[in-house]
Write an enzyme that holds these catalytic residues in place. Sequence first.
Site, mmCIF file in Angstrom:
data_model
loop_
_atom_site.group_PDB
_atom_site.id
_atom_site.type_symbol
_atom_site.label_atom_id
_atom_site.label_comp_id
_atom_site.label_asym_id
_atom_site.label_seq_id
_atom_site.Cartn_x
_atom_site.Cartn_y
_atom_site.Cartn_z
ATOM 1 N N SER A 110 1.199 -0.772 9.589
ATOM 2 C CA SER A 110 -0.226 -1.059 9.660
ATOM 3 C C SER A 110 -0.433 -2.489 10.156
ATOM 4 O O SER A 110 0.090 -2.846 11.204
ATOM 5 C CB SER A 110 -0.874 -0.809 8.290
ATOM 6 O OG SER A 110 -2.268 -0.754 8.393
ATOM 7 N N HIS A 120 -1.734 8.027 7.869
ATOM 8 C CA HIS A 120 -1.402 6.618 7.694
ATOM 9 C C HIS A 120 -0.649 6.415 6.385
ATOM 10 O O HIS A 120 -0.885 7.114 5.407
ATOM 11 C CB HIS A 120 -2.710 5.824 7.662
ATOM 12 C CG HIS A 120 -2.546 4.346 7.792
ATOM 13 N ND1 HIS A 120 -2.447 3.714 9.009
ATOM 14 C CD2 HIS A 120 -2.472 3.371 6.856
ATOM 15 C CE1 HIS A 120 -2.319 2.416 8.819
ATOM 16 N NE2 HIS A 120 -2.330 2.176 7.524
ATOM 17 N N ASP A 164 -4.646 9.848 11.679
ATOM 18 C CA ASP A 164 -4.822 8.430 11.369
ATOM 19 C C ASP A 164 -5.912 7.865 12.267
ATOM 20 O O ASP A 164 -5.853 8.034 13.489
ATOM 21 C CB ASP A 164 -3.504 7.689 11.624
ATOM 22 C CG ASP A 164 -3.525 6.236 11.187
ATOM 23 O OD1 ASP A 164 -4.594 5.709 10.847
ATOM 24 O OD2 ASP A 164 -2.442 5.616 11.192
#
Length: 317
Positions: free
Chosen positions: A164, A290, A260
């Site tokens: 991320s 995610h 995601d």
Amino acid sequence: MPLHPDLAGFLELVEFGRLTGKSHPMHSLPVAEARLEFERASAILDASPPEAVAVQALRIASRDGQSIPGRLYRRPGSESRVLPVLLYLHGGGYVVGSLDSHDSVCRRLALAGDFAVLAPDYRLAPEYPFPTAVEDCLDSANWLLEHAAKLNLDATRVAVGGDSVGASLATVLAISAVHAPQTMALRPRAQLLFYPVTDISTQRDSHQRYAEGYLLETATLEWFYAHYAADASNDWRVSPLLFLGLQPLADALVSLAEFDPLFDEGQAWAEQLQGSGTAVTLQVQTGLTHDFLRMHGMVAEVEGIYQQIGQWLDQRF
């Protein structure tokens, strides 16, 4: 491909919790509470992280005279060997996340191949807004170069990686090593980029397709960005897709989740890397959302992802 059935069941429980008022979207919480919820999720997503890992607590000097915590992870019994090292940066939107929230990820990475894992705990917003996280990560890379020999690490065989926004920070390090070597003396051989944030200045189609109900929500992303870099969305250090004149960088493994909101910008970054002449291995983890790296205890297929990571990185070292 539909959502993985185990993950779909978990997301149904999350939705039921919201309907009954037992849980709330992260972006509706005070920052302190959001951090606690993110930490608690780690115990749910991976309840039994491997214990057979040697972990060393460290302090990493930063440019402002402070120091940040760090951890070095190694296979047990490898302490006397000089190992290559992965500098790994945790996710959490620059606002949540810590060494503890990603302890299981770092343990599993350290067991995935013949390398150590160094994880710095860069400082978070809103207490420390942009560019503190970037500077802490640059300082960590330079600290690693200076202290590698004392830690039995090979500073000539280093990779940068993260998930991320941790992947975004790893991207900044990889770009800096080529385009701004005066800021970062370390020269990574490889990058591991898991569902990266690459452009906070705009929303793409995947932000709408997966806006709600897929663990990470688009509103939460905007909440993160407002805390960290509200006035810097066009700075390449938070939006690498806006970097102009990109030269070839270290070999990159880009691993995206099918469901995601960040999918489109992750794919766009992989294409931009390829266009620069960077060697890119692009993987799309079908059926997953995610944060899949933290889901080893929930989704059996995640074990295979770690095995692939280890093999890919061992080849680059």
